[in-house]
Design an enzyme around this catalytic site. Structure first.
Site, PDB file in Angstrom:
ATOM      1  N   SER A 184      48.208 -22.396 -17.117  1.00  0.00           N
ATOM      2  CA  SER A 184      49.395 -21.776 -17.686  1.00  0.00           C
ATOM      3  C   SER A 184      49.300 -21.747 -19.214  1.00  0.00           C
ATOM      4  O   SER A 184      48.271 -21.386 -19.764  1.00  0.00           O
ATOM      5  CB  SER A 184      50.642 -22.516 -17.192  1.00  0.00           C
ATOM      6  OG  SER A 184      51.807 -21.762 -17.399  1.00  0.00           O
ATOM      7  N   ASP A 193      50.374 -18.233 -11.718  1.00  0.00           N
ATOM      8  CA  ASP A 193      50.328 -19.471 -12.495  1.00  0.00           C
ATOM      9  C   ASP A 193      49.383 -20.505 -11.888  1.00  0.00           C
ATOM     10  O   ASP A 193      49.406 -20.768 -10.687  1.00  0.00           O
ATOM     11  CB  ASP A 193      51.734 -20.070 -12.608  1.00  0.00           C
ATOM     12  CG  ASP A 193      51.823 -21.101 -13.701  1.00  0.00           C
ATOM     13  OD1 ASP A 193      51.253 -22.190 -13.534  1.00  0.00           O
ATOM     14  OD2 ASP A 193      52.462 -20.825 -14.729  1.00  0.00           O
TER      15      ASP A 193
END
Length: 375
Positions: A45, A207
């Site tokens: 991320s 993610d």
């Protein structure tokens, strides 16, 4: 004997500014034009973006941290996602219109926010060719970016490394050598529902923390003997016991994000601790028969709740975004950590960097001992 040291930077949206503050504390004890003190960089991320930026400046630790500090210290929300009234409501109108239409042949990814500005920013500030050059020069051993695949529900660690490191396949996780570029960073930072998924080689990714059941496996596969983790989760018994009513939807959503970004890391740290204890019980002449090796870890966590800091800066969030969040029951009184992930405003990110710096300085002696490569 020198040991390979890895730096793991987890996800957390705007919270990742804290990581830069810790790095600022560490770099003060290094001479200029010194390589980064880490052989392996791994991130997911927003942490993947920080790790990649460091990798592009692996031959000069001071310059790498300076570049990161400048970007995070001058952030505005519209550099990450479109936040004006016209763009936000045009985006929602487009989503509504698509929902009323028959299923298109090639549907566009759906998300609450449009993060095209982040793509433009990454293209502007990242020189991915420098990663290979730094690996060739010996300034870096490997860089790994974790993403989650929506096609096969596995975690992928896309990496660049020296030629001695091979791909790997384990239960629900894969390590794959590739040439990293902007799409990998966008995929790794695509918070579910908030930012759109990204298509890479005919598969769709989001993610890096979603399917990652073992966030420390990537640096270990890449050869790490010691792992420093800059975690973004704050733990407090007082905070945990303060809930007196049924949690609101906004609080639950924030809790889910916190879980995605931190719980698997804590489980992995416990697993490494147990493995290290088991290895100590094995006789020295028998240890060569076992594939596992002891891994030394150090975890740096915030001394304050980053969500509380975000609440102080809630009014700085663009009005269109505040109104959108309010529609989902999220405001400064809702006790939701979501605000701390989406608040990309310089006053907030600078305070997080300052906190990271203070926390780093408070532990600098332990950090220096950990980073001592003469073993």
């Amino acid at each position: 004997m020198n040991k390979n040291i890895a730096l793991v930077l987890g996800g957390g949206g705007a919270r990742a500014a804290y990581q830069v503050g810790v790095l600022k504390a560490i770099v003060e004890d290094y001479p200029r034009n010194h390589n980064i003190p880490f052989d392996i960089l791994s991130g997911s991320s927003a942490g993947a973006i920080n790790a990649t930026s460091l990798a592009t400046h692996a031959s000069c630790f001071h310059l790498g941290v300076k570049k990161l500090s400048y970007v995070w210290g001058h952030f505005t929300t519209n550099k990450v996602y479109r936040s004006s009234f016209s763009s936000v409501f045009a985006h929602f109108a487009k989503i509504l219109l698509k929902s009323l239409q028959a299923a298109p042949i090639n549907p566009e990814p759906s998300s609450l926010l449009n993060n095209e500005p982040l793509r433009l920013l990454l293209n502007e500030v990242m020189d991915f060719k420098r990663v290979d050059r730094n690996i060739d020069r010996g300034a870096l051993e490997a860089l790994s970016i974790d993403v989650s695949c929506y096609n096969d529900f596995r975690s992928y660690s896309f990496f660049q490394a020296n030629s001695s490191i091979d791909n790997w396949i384990r239960a629900r996780r894969v390590g794959k050598r590739t040439q990293l570029y902007t799409e990998h960073l966008l995929a790794s930072s695509a918070i579910p529902l908030v930012f759109p998924s990204v298509k890479i080689n005919q598969q769709f990714y989001g993610d890096g923390s979603i399917h990652q059941i073992s966030p420390l496996s990537s640096p270990i596969h890449l050869g790490a003997d010691k792992i420093m983790i800059i975690n973004l989760a704050f733990s407090s018994k007082e905070k945990a016991n303060s809930l007196t009513d049924h949690p609101r939807v906004s609080s639950i959503a924030g809790h889910l994000l916190d879980t995605i970004f931190s719980d698997t890391l804590n489980s992995d740290l416990e697993r490494i601790k147990h493995i290290n204890q088991t290895i100590k019980l094995i006789a020295d002449d028998k240890k060569a028969q076992y594939p596992s090796k002891p891994i030394e870890t150090m975890v740096i966590t915030p001394s304050q709740d980053l969500s509380d800091i975000a609440i102080k800066h809630y009014h700085r969030m663009p009005l269109a975004i505040r109104l959108m969040l309010r529609a989902f029951g999220i405001n400064k009184y809702s006790q939701s950590s979501i605000i701390s992930y989406l608040l990309f405003e310089r006053e907030y990110t600078r305070e997080l960097m300052n906190l990271g710096y203070q926390d780093g300085k408070a532990q600098i002696n332990q950090i220096k001992v950990f980073l001592n490569k003469s073993q």
